[in-house]
Design a protein around this motif. Sequence first.
Motif, PDB file in Angstrom:
ATOM      1  N   ALA A  69       0.829  -1.204   0.000  1.00 46.41           N
ATOM      2  CA  ALA A  69       0.000   0.000   0.000  1.00 46.41           C
ATOM      3  C   ALA A  69       0.866   1.257   0.000  1.00 46.41           C
ATOM      4  CB  ALA A  69      -0.927  -0.001   1.219  1.00 46.41           C
ATOM      5  N   GLY A  70       1.940   1.247   0.785  1.00 47.60           N
ATOM      6  CA  GLY A  70       2.846   2.394   0.808  1.00 47.60           C
ATOM      7  C   GLY A  70       3.484   2.627  -0.546  1.00 47.60           C
ATOM      8  N   GLY A  71       3.890   1.557  -1.212  1.00 48.23           N
ATOM      9  CA  GLY A  71       4.477   1.680  -2.547  1.00 48.23           C
ATOM     10  C   GLY A  71       3.496   2.251  -3.549  1.00 48.23           C
ATOM     11  N   ILE A  72       2.248   1.823  -3.472  1.00 47.20           N
ATOM     12  CA  ILE A  72       1.212   2.337  -4.375  1.00 47.20           C
ATOM     13  C   ILE A  72       1.011   3.832  -4.163  1.00 47.20           C
ATOM     14  CG2 ILE A  72      -1.278   2.291  -4.839  1.00 47.20           C
ATOM     15  CD1 ILE A  72      -1.193  -0.730  -4.351  1.00 47.20           C
ATOM     16  N   SER A  73       0.932   4.256  -2.912  1.00 48.13           N
ATOM     17  CA  SER A  73       0.712   5.681  -2.608  1.00 48.13           C
ATOM     18  C   SER A  73       1.867   6.542  -3.108  1.00 48.13           C
ATOM     19  CB  SER A  73       0.531   5.870  -1.095  1.00 48.13           C
ATOM     20  OG  SER A  73      -0.591   5.158  -0.628  1.00 48.13           O
ATOM     21  N   VAL A  74       3.094   6.074  -2.891  1.00 46.07           N
ATOM     22  CA  VAL A  74       4.274   6.833  -3.335  1.00 46.07           C
ATOM     23  C   VAL A  74       4.306   6.927  -4.854  1.00 46.07           C
ATOM     24  CG1 VAL A  74       6.792   6.783  -3.478  1.00 46.07           C
ATOM     25  CG2 VAL A  74       5.665   6.411  -1.292  1.00 46.07           C
ATOM     26  N   ALA A  75       3.979   5.825  -5.538  1.00 44.86           N
ATOM     27  CA  ALA A  75       3.959   5.835  -7.004  1.00 44.86           C
ATOM     28  C   ALA A  75       2.958   6.858  -7.520  1.00 44.86           C
ATOM     29  CB  ALA A  75       3.616   4.441  -7.528  1.00 44.86           C
ATOM     30  N   TYR A  76       1.795   6.921  -6.896  1.00 48.73           N
ATOM     31  CA  TYR A  76       0.764   7.865  -7.336  1.00 48.73           C
ATOM     32  C   TYR A  76       1.216   9.309  -7.129  1.00 48.73           C
ATOM     33  CZ  TYR A  76      -3.832   9.787  -8.316  1.00 48.73           C
ATOM     34  OH  TYR A  76      -4.868  10.500  -8.880  1.00 48.73           O
ATOM     35  N   VAL A  77       1.866   9.560  -5.999  1.00 50.42           N
ATOM     36  CA  VAL A  77       2.346  10.916  -5.711  1.00 50.42           C
ATOM     37  C   VAL A  77       3.392  11.361  -6.729  1.00 50.42           C
ATOM     38  CG1 VAL A  77       3.766  12.267  -4.117  1.00 50.42           C
ATOM     39  CG2 VAL A  77       1.818  10.973  -3.260  1.00 50.42           C
ATOM     40  N   PHE A  78       4.377  10.508  -6.993  1.00 53.19           N
ATOM     41  CA  PHE A  78       5.499  10.920  -7.841  1.00 53.19           C
ATOM     42  C   PHE A  78       5.170  10.890  -9.334  1.00 53.19           C
ATOM     43  CE2 PHE A  78       7.838  10.393  -3.956  1.00 53.19           C
ATOM     44  CZ  PHE A  78       8.867  11.322  -4.064  1.00 53.19           C
ATOM     45  N   LEU A  79       4.263  10.022  -9.737  1.00 50.61           N
ATOM     46  CA  LEU A  79       3.976   9.913 -11.173  1.00 50.61           C
ATOM     47  C   LEU A  79       2.724  10.657 -11.598  1.00 50.61           C
ATOM     48  CD1 LEU A  79       4.896   6.202 -11.968  1.00 50.61           C
ATOM     49  CD2 LEU A  79       6.264   8.262 -12.295  1.00 50.61           C
ATOM     50  N   HIS A  80       1.896  11.059 -10.640  1.00 54.36           N
ATOM     51  CA  HIS A  80       0.670  11.782 -11.016  1.00 54.36           C
ATOM     52  C   HIS A  80       0.554  13.144 -10.337  1.00 54.36           C
ATOM     53  CE1 HIS A  80      -3.438  12.276 -12.497  1.00 54.36           C
ATOM     54  NE2 HIS A  80      -3.726  12.742 -11.294  1.00 54.36           N
ATOM     55  N   LEU A  81       0.604  13.160  -9.004  1.00 54.95           N
ATOM     56  CA  LEU A  81       0.361  14.418  -8.299  1.00 54.95           C
ATOM     57  C   LEU A  81       1.486  15.433  -8.465  1.00 54.95           C
ATOM     58  CD1 LEU A  81      -1.321  13.215  -4.976  1.00 54.95           C
ATOM     59  CD2 LEU A  81      -2.402  14.093  -7.049  1.00 54.95           C
ATOM     60  N   LEU A  82       2.742  14.994  -8.358  1.00 58.32           N
ATOM     61  CA  LEU A  82       3.850  15.937  -8.534  1.00 58.32           C
ATOM     62  C   LEU A  82       3.895  16.538  -9.938  1.00 58.32           C
ATOM     63  CD1 LEU A  82       6.788  14.389  -6.478  1.00 58.32           C
ATOM     64  CD2 LEU A  82       5.588  16.533  -6.038  1.00 58.32           C
TER      65      LEU A  82
END
Length: 243
Positions: free
Chosen positions: A37-50
């Motif tokens: 779950a932590g990996g999924i959240s980080v991926a979303y932050v760096f590849l979409h939100l940032l």
Amino acid sequence: MIWLSFIFALGFVSIHLFSKSLKLMKVLPRSRFLSVAGGISVAYVFLHLLPELSVFQKNLQGELKNSGLLFIESHIYLIAMIGLVVFYALENSVKVSKKKSKHVEKPKAAIGVFWLHIVSFTLYNGIIGYLLVREEYENSWGMTLFFIAMGVHFITNDKGLRATHLEDYDRYGRWLLAAAILIGWGIGAFTEVHEWIISMLTAFLVGGVILNVLKEELPEERESSLLAFCTGLISYSILLLLL
């Protein structure tokens, strides 16, 4: 997609109210699912939100020149850093409070720290509920990916908050966090605000997600799994890049 966003908001509410009943939440040592779950959240932050913050910053050029918010045009990432610092300060206050009661069999933070912690996460959840409606998704898949990333992030947060505040979280905290989702969704569904507000909320969320994921993954006592974390990060990154 307003109805889809409402269904997802109810999904977020269900996570807060019933995550305690999930078998994976009772697994000791720490469930590998939480690292995924932590990996999924980080991926979303760096590849979409940032990357989205970069777009916001470009779109805001010249929009705020006659206001006191001019600095946001060039420093949107500063808001993300502030979000990270705010949640770091919260976690630090919780640790200090628990140390003071370490003589107790099951130490927990003082009631004042509990309410400060919960109020902050209530605002955090309200932002996510608001962005569930107001975030500019290309299609329903985009909203679904947001729901998945934030949903597993909520499961991780619930685990941490319950471990920190014990029965206080189940008695008060989870209900407030669940209500905050619906309130944030309602504000987003029935009001329209300037893009700079959405950009600030998104930036603050980015900082908060990064800190909350890392504070669950890094401490030794969490017994987290690097392999599981990387599995979640890589698989969700591929999904984001393909869709």
